[in-house]
Design a protein around this motif. Structure first.
Motif, PDB file in Angstrom:
ATOM      1  N   ASP A 155       1.051  -1.204  -0.029  1.00 14.86           N
ATOM      2  CA  ASP A 155      -0.064  -0.013   0.164  1.00 14.86           C
ATOM      3  C   ASP A 155       0.775   1.131   0.018  1.00 14.86           C
ATOM      4  O   ASP A 155       0.282   2.360  -0.007  1.00 14.86           O
ATOM      5  CB  ASP A 155      -1.070  -0.005   1.166  1.00 14.86           C
ATOM      6  N   LYS A 156       2.227   1.225  -0.105  1.00 15.19           N
ATOM      7  CA  LYS A 156       3.135   2.371   0.005  1.00 15.19           C
ATOM      8  C   LYS A 156       3.576   2.420  -1.321  1.00 15.19           C
ATOM      9  O   LYS A 156       3.738   1.602  -2.123  1.00 15.19           O
ATOM     10  CB  LYS A 156       4.246   1.970   0.880  1.00 15.19           C
ATOM     11  N   PRO A 157       3.959   3.928  -1.755  1.00  9.37           N
ATOM     12  CA  PRO A 157       4.721   3.849  -3.080  1.00  9.37           C
ATOM     13  C   PRO A 157       5.760   3.132  -3.098  1.00  9.37           C
ATOM     14  O   PRO A 157       7.055   2.990  -2.231  1.00  9.37           O
ATOM     15  CB  PRO A 157       4.858   5.367  -3.106  1.00  9.37           C
ATOM     16  N   ILE A 158       6.174   2.717  -4.259  1.00  4.64           N
ATOM     17  CA  ILE A 158       7.494   1.819  -4.633  1.00  4.64           C
ATOM     18  C   ILE A 158       8.528   2.671  -5.294  1.00  4.64           C
ATOM     19  O   ILE A 158       9.769   2.570  -5.020  1.00  4.64           O
ATOM     20  CB  ILE A 158       7.188   0.729  -5.499  1.00  4.64           C
ATOM     21  N   ASN A 159       8.361   3.851  -5.596  1.00  5.60           N
ATOM     22  CA  ASN A 159       9.420   4.924  -5.967  1.00  5.60           C
ATOM     23  C   ASN A 159       8.760   6.423  -6.088  1.00  5.60           C
ATOM     24  O   ASN A 159       7.524   6.385  -5.457  1.00  5.60           O
ATOM     25  CB  ASN A 159       9.842   4.495  -7.382  1.00  5.60           C
ATOM     26  N   LYS A 160       9.341   7.451  -6.263  1.00  3.06           N
ATOM     27  CA  LYS A 160       8.991   8.474  -6.164  1.00  3.06           C
ATOM     28  C   LYS A 160       7.870   8.824  -7.189  1.00  3.06           C
ATOM     29  O   LYS A 160       6.860   9.787  -7.349  1.00  3.06           O
ATOM     30  CB  LYS A 160      10.102   9.710  -6.495  1.00  3.06           C
ATOM     31  N   LYS A 161       7.657   8.165  -8.544  1.00  2.00           N
ATOM     32  CA  LYS A 161       6.835   8.110  -9.428  1.00  2.00           C
ATOM     33  C   LYS A 161       5.554   7.581  -9.157  1.00  2.00           C
ATOM     34  O   LYS A 161       4.705   7.867  -9.878  1.00  2.00           O
ATOM     35  CB  LYS A 161       7.290   7.876 -10.782  1.00  2.00           C
ATOM     36  N   ASP A 162       5.574   6.966  -8.055  1.00  2.00           N
ATOM     37  CA  ASP A 162       4.458   5.804  -7.727  1.00  2.00           C
ATOM     38  C   ASP A 162       3.572   6.800  -6.819  1.00  2.00           C
ATOM     39  O   ASP A 162       3.497   6.994  -5.704  1.00  2.00           O
ATOM     40  CB  ASP A 162       4.930   4.792  -7.153  1.00  2.00           C
ATOM     41  N   MET A 163       2.608   7.838  -7.438  1.00  2.00           N
ATOM     42  CA  MET A 163       1.674   8.454  -6.760  1.00  2.00           C
ATOM     43  C   MET A 163       0.342   7.962  -6.479  1.00  2.00           C
ATOM     44  O   MET A 163      -0.109   7.187  -7.515  1.00  2.00           O
ATOM     45  CB  MET A 163       1.658   9.992  -7.639  1.00  2.00           C
ATOM     46  N   PRO A 164      -0.757   8.557  -5.717  1.00  2.00           N
ATOM     47  CA  PRO A 164      -1.897   8.070  -5.686  1.00  2.00           C
ATOM     48  C   PRO A 164      -2.678   8.616  -6.936  1.00  2.00           C
ATOM     49  O   PRO A 164      -2.569   9.726  -7.483  1.00  2.00           O
ATOM     50  CB  PRO A 164      -2.574   9.110  -4.418  1.00  2.00           C
ATOM     51  N   LEU A 165      -3.602   7.977  -7.194  1.00  2.89           N
ATOM     52  CA  LEU A 165      -4.234   8.217  -8.393  1.00  2.89           C
ATOM     53  C   LEU A 165      -5.443   9.107  -8.141  1.00  2.89           C
ATOM     54  O   LEU A 165      -5.989   9.316  -7.045  1.00  2.89           O
ATOM     55  CB  LEU A 165      -5.181   6.882  -8.895  1.00  2.89           C
ATOM     56  N   LYS A 166      -5.455  10.300  -9.186  1.00  3.11           N
ATOM     57  CA  LYS A 166      -6.213  11.491  -9.016  1.00  3.11           C
ATOM     58  C   LYS A 166      -7.773  11.031  -9.284  1.00  3.11           C
ATOM     59  O   LYS A 166      -8.328  11.444  -8.557  1.00  3.11           O
ATOM     60  CB  LYS A 166      -5.842  12.737  -9.707  1.00  3.11           C
ATOM     61  N   ASN A 167      -7.960  10.270 -10.071  1.00  2.00           N
ATOM     62  CA  ASN A 167      -9.364   9.543 -10.619  1.00  2.00           C
ATOM     63  C   ASN A 167      -9.411   8.161 -10.113  1.00  2.00           C
ATOM     64  O   ASN A 167      -8.897   7.363 -11.030  1.00  2.00           O
ATOM     65  CB  ASN A 167      -9.532   9.855 -11.948  1.00  2.00           C
ATOM     66  N   ILE A 168      -9.832   7.958  -9.020  1.00  2.70           N
ATOM     67  CA  ILE A 168     -10.086   6.474  -8.614  1.00  2.70           C
ATOM     68  C   ILE A 168     -11.202   5.660  -9.392  1.00  2.70           C
ATOM     69  O   ILE A 168     -11.432   4.705  -9.156  1.00  2.70           O
ATOM     70  CB  ILE A 168     -10.133   6.419  -7.287  1.00  2.70           C
ATOM     71  N   THR A 169     -12.074   6.423  -9.909  1.00  2.00           N
ATOM     72  CA  THR A 169     -13.724   6.004 -10.613  1.00  2.00           C
ATOM     73  C   THR A 169     -12.978   4.944 -11.515  1.00  2.00           C
ATOM     74  O   THR A 169     -13.757   3.765 -11.719  1.00  2.00           O
ATOM     75  CB  THR A 169     -14.345   6.940 -10.838  1.00  2.00           C
ATOM     76  N   GLU A 170     -12.184   5.399 -12.306  1.00  2.00           N
ATOM     77  CA  GLU A 170     -12.043   4.214 -13.387  1.00  2.00           C
ATOM     78  C   GLU A 170     -11.197   3.200 -12.845  1.00  2.00           C
ATOM     79  O   GLU A 170     -11.455   2.057 -13.462  1.00  2.00           O
ATOM     80  CB  GLU A 170     -10.900   4.974 -14.604  1.00  2.00           C
TER      81      GLU A 170
END
Length: 376
Positions: free
Chosen positions: A137-152
């Motif tokens: 559940d944690k980012p694996i690197n700096k580019k691994d960001m939370p999704l802005k649109n989780i609906t899709e």
């Protein structure tokens, strides 16, 4: 779906005809006070077309598959299966003494949904998840960001969850990804797309149910100890066969933290025992008694020793309820746990990611196949 798979297995073994029926509303209305007769639906195949049906209760929008499902060859059925309405994804294919349960239209619909994504233009994946990869559940690197649109993400994962009813090969990865439904990361979306690549590589596979000589239940169980990095809970995986056909399977995180591998395996053994007890009651309702004890194959020697040896008090005081439950069923002669090598354990795919060769080997054991391959 477990009930449906058991019923289809019995119908194939007994040579009963199969019909596909859709009811838009599952609720029956009140009892009819007058006599109401209707002509038989088009999907009903009979040489006597003058028969009528007397209704006991009123129904709402009952419909059956067209007559061609029962009259035309399987090749035509399969061709028409891909032309079904997008609102109806279920598909049962019957060929002589074999039945394939698949969601062919649904798989195509999922892949088409993601065709605008550049990732799907890449080479199809041979496995739904990389071997031994642990989803966190944690980012694996700096580019691994939370999704802005989780609906899709939620829509796509919801479709994959429905698809697990006929595709046990994606059960583990879908179960793992569903834990992050409300807080997905970019890495989770990429794993979703990898599942799509895998489905694109083998979109027509389904559960193959064939006629068998003896009706027995056989179970396989496995556990991956402390698999969840956040909670250190183990993952239980099992598969249950009704003769040769696969009728029940599950990949699920245990609700309690296990202090040892043997404890995690034993909890998994208790879980599959509960499933087998439910299946025995279900088959009893179908007027079918399983006379022989149910074989359960487990790859952990310590768990099997605990099941038959009541001396290990210090090691088993943390799970006494599961302990006595499984032992009681062994004493009653309902189940019989046996040792199996890990490479041959058909429940292994429900607890971890596997290599392409090992996954192919286990899928053959699960009796999964492509209906087009044998019917063309």
């Amino acid at each position: 779906m477990v009930t449906i798979r058991c019923l289809i297995s019995m119908s194939v073994n007994q040579g009963w005809p199969l019909f596909q029926l859709d009811v838009n509303n599952a609720f029956l209305y009140g009892n009819l006070t007058e006599d109401v007769y209707i002509t038989l639906p088009l999907g009903y195949f009979s040489m006597d077309y003058n028969k009528v049906c007397k209704l006991v209760k009123s129904l709402y929008r009952l419909k059956q598959a067209p007559r061609q499902w029962n009259e035309k060859p399987c090749s035509v059925i399969l061709e028409n299966g891909f032309q079904q309405s997008k609102s109806d994804y279920s598909l049962f294919i019957k060929a002589k003494n074999n039945v394939y349960i698949a969601l062919l239209v649904y798989v195509d619909d999922i892949v088409i949904t993601g065709n605008n994504l550049d990732e799907l233009a890449c080479k199809p994946a041979s496995t739904p998840i990389e071997s031994k990869l642990v989803i966190i559940d944690k980012p694996i690197n700096k580019k691994d960001m939370p999704l802005k649109n989780i609906t899709e993400y939620q829509k796509l994962l919801g479709k994959l969850i429905y698809l697990t009813h006929t595709r046990p090969d994606i059960s583990y990865v879908v179960h793992s990804l569903s834990q992050f439904m409300h807080s997905p990361l970019t890495s989770h979306l990429k794993l979703d797309l990898r599942v799509l690549k895998y489905l694109k590589n083998a979109p027509r596979k389904g559960i193959h149910i064939s006629k068998i000589n003896s009706l027995v239940l056989i179970g396989y169980v496995d556990s991956d100890w402390a698999k969840c990095k956040a909670t250190r809970r183990s993952v239980t995986g099992f598969s249950v066969f009704f003769g040769k056909p696969l009728v029940s399977w599950k990949s699920k995180k245990q609700t309690i933290v296990s202090r040892s591998l043997a404890e995690a395996e034993y909890r998994a053994l208790a879980t599959v025992t509960c499933e087998i007890m439910w299946l025995l009651n279900l088959l009893r309702d179908f007027k079918l008694e399983i006379e022989k004890h149910v074989l359960i194959f487990c790859d952990n020697k310590a768990a099997l020793q605990i099941a038959v040896n009541p001396v290990f008090h210090d090691r088993t005081k943390h799970f006494e309820i599961d302990l006595h439950f499984v032992r009681g069923k062994i004493i009653e002669g309902i189940i019989k746990p046996l040792k199996i090598e890990s490479t041959n354990n058909l429940a292994d795919m429900f607890t971890k990611g596997l290599s392409a060769d090992q996954l192919t080997f286990l899928l053959e054991g699960l009796n999964m196949s492509d209906p087009f391959k044998n019917l063309n």
